[in-house]
Motif scaffolding. Structure first.
Motif, PDB file in Angstrom:
ATOM      1  N   MET A   1      -0.046  -0.447   8.210  1.00 36.13           N
ATOM      2  CA  MET A   1       1.344  -0.110   8.547  1.00 36.13           C
ATOM      3  C   MET A   1       1.779   1.256   8.028  1.00 36.13           C
ATOM      4  N   LEU A   2       0.914   1.951   7.322  1.00 36.58           N
ATOM      5  CA  LEU A   2       1.325   3.208   6.697  1.00 36.58           C
ATOM      6  C   LEU A   2       1.774   4.257   7.702  1.00 36.58           C
TER       7      LEU A   2
ATOM      8  N   THR B   1       0.849  -1.187   0.000  1.00 42.14           N
ATOM      9  CA  THR B   1       0.000   0.000   0.000  1.00 42.14           C
ATOM     10  C   THR B   1       0.884   1.236   0.000  1.00 42.14           C
ATOM     11  N   LEU B   2       0.714   2.085  -1.021  1.00 41.01           N
ATOM     12  CA  LEU B   2       1.483   3.322  -1.137  1.00 41.01           C
ATOM     13  C   LEU B   2       0.788   4.450  -0.375  1.00 41.01           C
ATOM     14  N   PHE B   3       1.476   5.572  -0.250  1.00 42.79           N
ATOM     15  CA  PHE B   3       0.961   6.676   0.566  1.00 42.79           C
ATOM     16  C   PHE B   3      -0.316   7.301   0.008  1.00 42.79           C
ATOM     17  N   ASP B   4      -0.556   7.140  -1.283  1.00 37.03           N
ATOM     18  CA  ASP B   4      -1.799   7.692  -1.854  1.00 37.03           C
ATOM     19  C   ASP B   4      -2.940   6.685  -1.806  1.00 37.03           C
TER      20      ASP B   4
ATOM     21  N   MET C   1      14.988  -1.710  -2.002  1.00 41.37           N
ATOM     22  CA  MET C   1      14.358  -0.912  -0.938  1.00 41.37           C
ATOM     23  C   MET C   1      14.720  -1.334   0.468  1.00 41.37           C
ATOM     24  N   SER C   2      15.730  -2.129   0.652  1.00 40.91           N
ATOM     25  CA  SER C   2      16.238  -2.383   1.999  1.00 40.91           C
ATOM     26  C   SER C   2      16.680  -1.057   2.608  1.00 40.91           C
ATOM     27  N   ILE C   3      16.576  -0.926   3.928  1.00 34.51           N
ATOM     28  CA  ILE C   3      17.004   0.318   4.568  1.00 34.51           C
ATOM     29  C   ILE C   3      18.529   0.378   4.680  1.00 34.51           C
TER      30      ILE C   3
ATOM     31  N   PRO D   1      10.291   2.882   4.904  1.00 35.36           N
ATOM     32  CA  PRO D   1      10.140   4.267   5.341  1.00 35.36           C
ATOM     33  C   PRO D   1       9.913   5.238   4.190  1.00 35.36           C
ATOM     34  N   LYS D   2       8.888   6.085   4.392  1.00 36.16           N
ATOM     35  CA  LYS D   2       8.497   7.143   3.441  1.00 36.16           C
ATOM     36  C   LYS D   2       8.010   6.608   2.096  1.00 36.16           C
ATOM     37  N   LYS D   3       7.698   5.310   2.028  1.00 34.81           N
ATOM     38  CA  LYS D   3       7.243   4.767   0.744  1.00 34.81           C
ATOM     39  C   LYS D   3       5.966   3.944   0.845  1.00 34.81           C
ATOM     40  N   MET D   4       5.940   2.925   1.734  1.00 36.78           N
ATOM     41  CA  MET D   4       4.810   1.991   1.700  1.00 36.78           C
ATOM     42  C   MET D   4       4.761   1.103   2.927  1.00 36.78           C
TER      43      MET D   4
END
Length: 307
Positions: A208-209, A43-46, A304-306, A270-273
């Protein structure tokens, strides 16, 4: 980035693993779940979602609920919570009595069973009783998932209570060290009720957003935690979210995440999904076998690993 293509590739690549793990047969109500199921959602931020497999199938979230109860307790008690619960990895099985005895009834972190039972106790004290605590925990999860119809499976929670001898022992041990305030039976029963909440991967990835956006839900704009508190929850997920396999998960996947013996794993980019993957077959540490590999493939394919 074509997330749907990536999810489709992952589902294809892990297909041979779906029957390799073992379902959580020590909880009789979960024993008959078909292990050859797999679902994954982003799930993305939008609010845009990408899904593959059995993403609409409801499953018992089990220890994933510990993220949500820890969030509430941290919101209410702030750093005072750490007077009774640690924040270090356990390095031991999630239901270890030996470690709890050795450390004088102070659970190592909020994600092992003793820690989550203790967190539940703090919420019962805050809300005044077990009924209200259960209702408020459910309301919170309904809000962050955007799903007012969510409920818990009474058959599963009753099954867990009927066979929850070790969890009762953990609670009694903490009580003996004066680190549990409420009635042991009521606390454990409330704990099992939130573990028996049923969700699917779409709902959980949405839930989780707020943790992927510094405590603020990017869709509703509601602030559930401060930025510092959200940072703490994510840090504990990274270091403690997979019990004695947390180091392996950080090493291979590289995202804050939390598993449950129902076969679900949630993770935060973080900051993505928000991400959720579900496959009921578990590895030796009680984490989804196919689900863990799916998340490793995801961070490998997307970078996308931190870390």
């Amino acid at each position: 980035m074509d997330y749907q293509l990536i999810l489709n590739e992952i589902a294809e690549e892990i297909m041979s693993l779906q029957d390799k793990g073992k379902v959580a047969n020590y909880i009789p109500a979960l024993e008959n779940v078909n292990p050859e199921q797999f679902g994954m959602s982003l799930t993305l931020f939008d609010g845009t979602q990408y899904n593959v497999g059995d993403f609409n199938t409801l499953f018992s979230i089990q220890s994933i609920s510990k993220v949500f109860t820890f969030t509430l307790a941290l919101k209410f008690y702030s750093t005072g919570l750490y007077k009774r619960i640690g924040r270090e990895p356990s390095g031991n099985p999630f239901n270890s009595l030996v470690q709890l005895e050795y450390e004088h009834g102070v659970p190592r972190n909020p994600f092992i069973n003793a820690g989550a039972i203790n967190v539940t106790d703090t919420l019962m004290s805050y809300y005044g009783d077990s009924t209200t605590a259960s209702k408020e925990i459910m309301q919170f999860i309904q809000d962050i998932a955007g799903e007012p119809s969510l409920t818990h499976n009474e058959i599963v929670s009753t099954s867990e209570m009927d066979h929850g001898f070790r969890n009762m022992a953990l609670a009694n041990l903490m009580k003996s060290f004066n680190n549990l305030d409420n009635d042991v039976h009521d606390v454990v029963q409330t704990y099992f009720r939130h573990c028996a909440i049923e969700m699917n991967t779409k709902m959980l990835s949405r839930a989780m957003l707020f943790l992927s956006n510094h405590g603020i839900d990017p869709i509703s704009g509601v602030e559930y935690l401060s930025e510092q508190q959200a940072k703490r929850v994510n840090a504990v997920m990274l270091t403690c979210g997979h019990y004695d396999a947390s180091g392996d998960f950080a090493f291979h996947v590289g995202l804050p995440g939390k598993s449950g013996v129902g076969g679900g794993i949630v993770a935060v980019v973080p900051k993505k999904m928000g991400i959720c993957v579900w496959s009921p077959g578990l590895n030796a540490q009680g984490n989804s076998l196919a689900g863990t590999l799916a998340l490793e493939l995801f961070t490998s394919k997307t970078g996308m690993s931190i870390f």
